[in-house]
Design an enzyme around this catalytic site. Sequence first.
Site, PDB file in Angstrom:
ATOM      1  N   ARG A  56       1.109 -60.026  -5.536  1.00 11.60           N
ATOM      2  CA  ARG A  56       1.978 -60.305  -6.680  1.00 11.60           C
ATOM      3  C   ARG A  56       1.298 -59.938  -8.000  1.00 11.60           C
ATOM      4  O   ARG A  56       0.080 -59.880  -8.092  1.00 11.60           O
ATOM      5  CB  ARG A  56       2.362 -61.789  -6.700  1.00 11.60           C
ATOM      6  CG  ARG A  56       3.287 -62.223  -5.576  1.00 11.60           C
ATOM      7  CD  ARG A  56       3.682 -63.692  -5.711  1.00 11.60           C
ATOM      8  NE  ARG A  56       2.525 -64.573  -5.634  1.00 11.60           N
ATOM      9  CZ  ARG A  56       1.951 -65.170  -6.671  1.00 11.60           C
ATOM     10  NH1 ARG A  56       2.422 -64.974  -7.902  1.00 11.60           N
ATOM     11  NH2 ARG A  56       0.898 -65.958  -6.515  1.00 11.60           N
ATOM     12  N   LYS A 198       9.295 -64.532  -3.713  1.00  9.61           N
ATOM     13  CA  LYS A 198       8.830 -65.545  -4.636  1.00  9.61           C
ATOM     14  C   LYS A 198       9.708 -65.660  -5.883  1.00  9.61           C
ATOM     15  O   LYS A 198       9.744 -66.712  -6.525  1.00  9.61           O
ATOM     16  CB  LYS A 198       7.378 -65.279  -5.026  1.00  9.61           C
ATOM     17  CG  LYS A 198       6.394 -65.534  -3.889  1.00  9.61           C
ATOM     18  CD  LYS A 198       6.512 -66.960  -3.322  1.00  9.61           C
ATOM     19  CE  LYS A 198       5.417 -67.237  -2.316  1.00  9.61           C
ATOM     20  NZ  LYS A 198       5.602 -68.577  -1.665  1.00  9.61           N
ATOM     21  N   HIS A 217       6.689 -76.225  -2.218  1.00  8.00           N
ATOM     22  CA  HIS A 217       5.927 -75.135  -1.594  1.00  8.00           C
ATOM     23  C   HIS A 217       5.128 -75.758  -0.455  1.00  8.00           C
ATOM     24  O   HIS A 217       3.989 -76.176  -0.637  1.00  8.00           O
ATOM     25  CB  HIS A 217       5.011 -74.497  -2.640  1.00  8.00           C
ATOM     26  CG  HIS A 217       4.362 -73.237  -2.175  1.00  8.00           C
ATOM     27  ND1 HIS A 217       3.138 -72.809  -2.631  1.00  8.00           N
ATOM     28  CD2 HIS A 217       4.768 -72.304  -1.288  1.00  8.00           C
ATOM     29  CE1 HIS A 217       2.821 -71.669  -2.051  1.00  8.00           C
ATOM     30  NE2 HIS A 217       3.789 -71.348  -1.230  1.00  8.00           N
ATOM     31  N   SER A 235      -3.800 -71.336  -0.180  1.00  6.71           N
ATOM     32  CA  SER A 235      -4.311 -70.358   0.779  1.00  6.71           C
ATOM     33  C   SER A 235      -5.678 -70.777   1.317  1.00  6.71           C
ATOM     34  O   SER A 235      -6.567 -71.167   0.559  1.00  6.71           O
ATOM     35  CB  SER A 235      -4.425 -68.993   0.100  1.00  6.71           C
ATOM     36  OG  SER A 235      -4.934 -68.037   0.988  1.00  6.71           O
ATOM     37  N   LYS A 239      -2.602 -74.607   6.254  1.00 10.81           N
ATOM     38  CA  LYS A 239      -1.202 -75.042   6.251  1.00 10.81           C
ATOM     39  C   LYS A 239      -0.415 -74.454   7.427  1.00 10.81           C
ATOM     40  O   LYS A 239       0.273 -75.167   8.161  1.00 10.81           O
ATOM     41  CB  LYS A 239      -0.547 -74.638   4.923  1.00 10.81           C
ATOM     42  CG  LYS A 239       0.896 -75.073   4.778  1.00 10.81           C
ATOM     43  CD  LYS A 239       1.463 -74.672   3.425  1.00 10.81           C
ATOM     44  CE  LYS A 239       1.537 -73.170   3.271  1.00 10.81           C
ATOM     45  NZ  LYS A 239       2.348 -72.741   2.121  1.00 10.81           N
ATOM     46  N   THR A 240      -0.529 -73.141   7.616  1.00 11.60           N
ATOM     47  CA  THR A 240       0.203 -72.482   8.697  1.00 11.60           C
ATOM     48  C   THR A 240      -0.333 -72.909  10.055  1.00 11.60           C
ATOM     49  O   THR A 240       0.426 -73.235  10.974  1.00 11.60           O
ATOM     50  CB  THR A 240       0.100 -70.950   8.551  1.00 11.60           C
ATOM     51  OG1 THR A 240       0.645 -70.573   7.288  1.00 11.60           O
ATOM     52  CG2 THR A 240       0.867 -70.249   9.657  1.00 11.60           C
ATOM     53  N   ASP A 254       6.983 -72.291   4.588  1.00 13.99           N
ATOM     54  CA  ASP A 254       6.541 -72.040   3.210  1.00 13.99           C
ATOM     55  C   ASP A 254       7.347 -72.716   2.105  1.00 13.99           C
ATOM     56  O   ASP A 254       6.775 -73.143   1.119  1.00 13.99           O
ATOM     57  CB  ASP A 254       6.519 -70.531   2.965  1.00 13.99           C
ATOM     58  CG  ASP A 254       5.685 -70.144   1.755  1.00 13.99           C
ATOM     59  OD1 ASP A 254       4.575 -70.680   1.614  1.00 13.99           O
ATOM     60  OD2 ASP A 254       6.133 -69.316   0.958  1.00 13.99           O
ATOM     61  N   ARG A 319       0.261 -58.564   5.495  1.00 12.89           N
ATOM     62  CA  ARG A 319       1.359 -59.505   5.726  1.00 12.89           C
ATOM     63  C   ARG A 319       2.292 -59.031   6.838  1.00 12.89           C
ATOM     64  O   ARG A 319       2.454 -57.841   7.073  1.00 12.89           O
ATOM     65  CB  ARG A 319       2.183 -59.659   4.447  1.00 12.89           C
ATOM     66  CG  ARG A 319       1.433 -60.293   3.286  1.00 12.89           C
ATOM     67  CD  ARG A 319       1.504 -61.788   3.349  1.00 12.89           C
ATOM     68  NE  ARG A 319       0.822 -62.436   2.235  1.00 12.89           N
ATOM     69  CZ  ARG A 319       0.937 -63.728   1.955  1.00 12.89           C
ATOM     70  NH1 ARG A 319       1.703 -64.502   2.695  1.00 12.89           N
ATOM     71  NH2 ARG A 319       0.266 -64.256   0.949  1.00 12.89           N
TER      72      ARG A 319
END
Length: 528
Positions: A56, A198, A217, A235, A239-240, A254, A319
Amino acid sequence: MGIAKMTNKLSLLLQKPNVFHNLSVAQLVEKILQRNEGKLTATGAVAVTTGKYTGRSPKDKYIVEEAATQAKIDWGTTNQPISEEVFENLYNKVLDYLMKKDEIFVFKGFAGADPKYRLPIQVINEFAWHNLFAHQLFIRPTAEELKTHEAEFTVICAPNFKADPAVDGTRSETFIIISFERRVVLIGGTEYAGEMKKSIFTVMNYLLPEQGILSMHCSANVGKEGDVALFFGLSGTGKTTLSADPNRRLIGDDEHGWSNRGIFNIEGGCYAKCINLSREKEPQIFDAIGFGAVLENVVIDEQTRLPNYDDATLTENTRAAYPIQAINNIVDPSIAGHPSTIIFLTADAFGVLPPISKLTREQAMYHFLSGYTSKLAGTERGVTSPQATFSTCFGAPFLPLPAVRYAEMLGRKIAEHNVRVFLVNTGWTGGEYGVGSRMKLAYTRAMVQAAVEGELDNVETVKDPIFGLEIPIHIPGVPDEVLQPQNTWADKQAYAQKAKELAAKFRENFQKFKHIAPEIEALGGPIA
């Protein structure tokens, strides 16, 4: 140019004969290959590269200053203002540019899995692969829904149109501009597809709180008894990994909304990091990357067409985009009840936060506003000191409203639904980075499992003398000494010094929040 003229110009573009509406995955893959936008991999995924920008561009993201929204936006370095004139001029130029294109691709769908709160959107793309990305990431309409679909927000993405900063009033050739009054997102000068995802998340973070819904988020899953857990984390915090539990079904990975009806996924797909991805470490993600998935900046073997997930030649930020239905163990549609457990994940490289602690409502609001984790300095230069990083509400780049508004909504919902909240440190133990070691994943899994299953509701705890956190003294599957961070340090004096150093950083960061109830800071933050 007024809103009516802008709408007319957009209508003319969408009526052109070379505009393709809601092509199927197979049709879009064909287009991508015909147009040489990407390559077909051995798994059936499409591999693409994004050129100059592999992430981004937050410094090139703007919100239009408009009468209806001006007083509501939290203006600053994150939400940069741009004038209506600049937006309209660029909008006009981008549409003129797209009018001359041989082919344009349009996806119509939704953001928000709950039909009561979903936002009908349309995404207009110069690239077929961007349209495939939109098809996989947003919520796909049924044939019946498509017949009556009326977009309430439009994303226009023209990567090859580059702004001229001297003429167009932007910082660089790249621009991501949101107009809430005209209900348009304008993207140019960047091929990174995550800008579309996003931008719509930013839009939802504005619209949902206006309806009394907390936008978040976070990832979410649900157990066999219908108990919902939320996982917040920046990051590298896990979390994932931790939300992908074989014993619990995934709601989303997400972005979520929390209404008076419960939790709903904002998206219809996943956008997973895949650097060093393997079936052994992340089987759900690995197996989800099949036909129609989009691989961004993943290096592909030219002969076998197999992805090399370990190759970071193009970027560390590789990604994979795929529909959530590519994962077996999911809730479909992505809707569930109110959470019973919230997990805040932090990777503390100072090695001083407890591996798990129970939070009061005030502490939950404090740590939500803080959004703490740590990133490591450039070790290639021999620097091993960790750097504290705070991302408000674990999603600062995507919050157009003042952070306190989201935190107060969270506090009310925690109280209303009697939600248990935990701070889980997946970072270092036994010393800071370079001295101690990373917390064992098996221990973290055991702690998270105990937390979400209610096993820690009535356990004995001890209060951390510096951070004021309540630490369980025993959890099955975790050595007792690991639970008390000071007990894992050989040098207790060094532990106390480092802990107080981090506590000071928390206090310093919290000074930026205005109009927050004083008890949140008094009862929520470090006590020493």
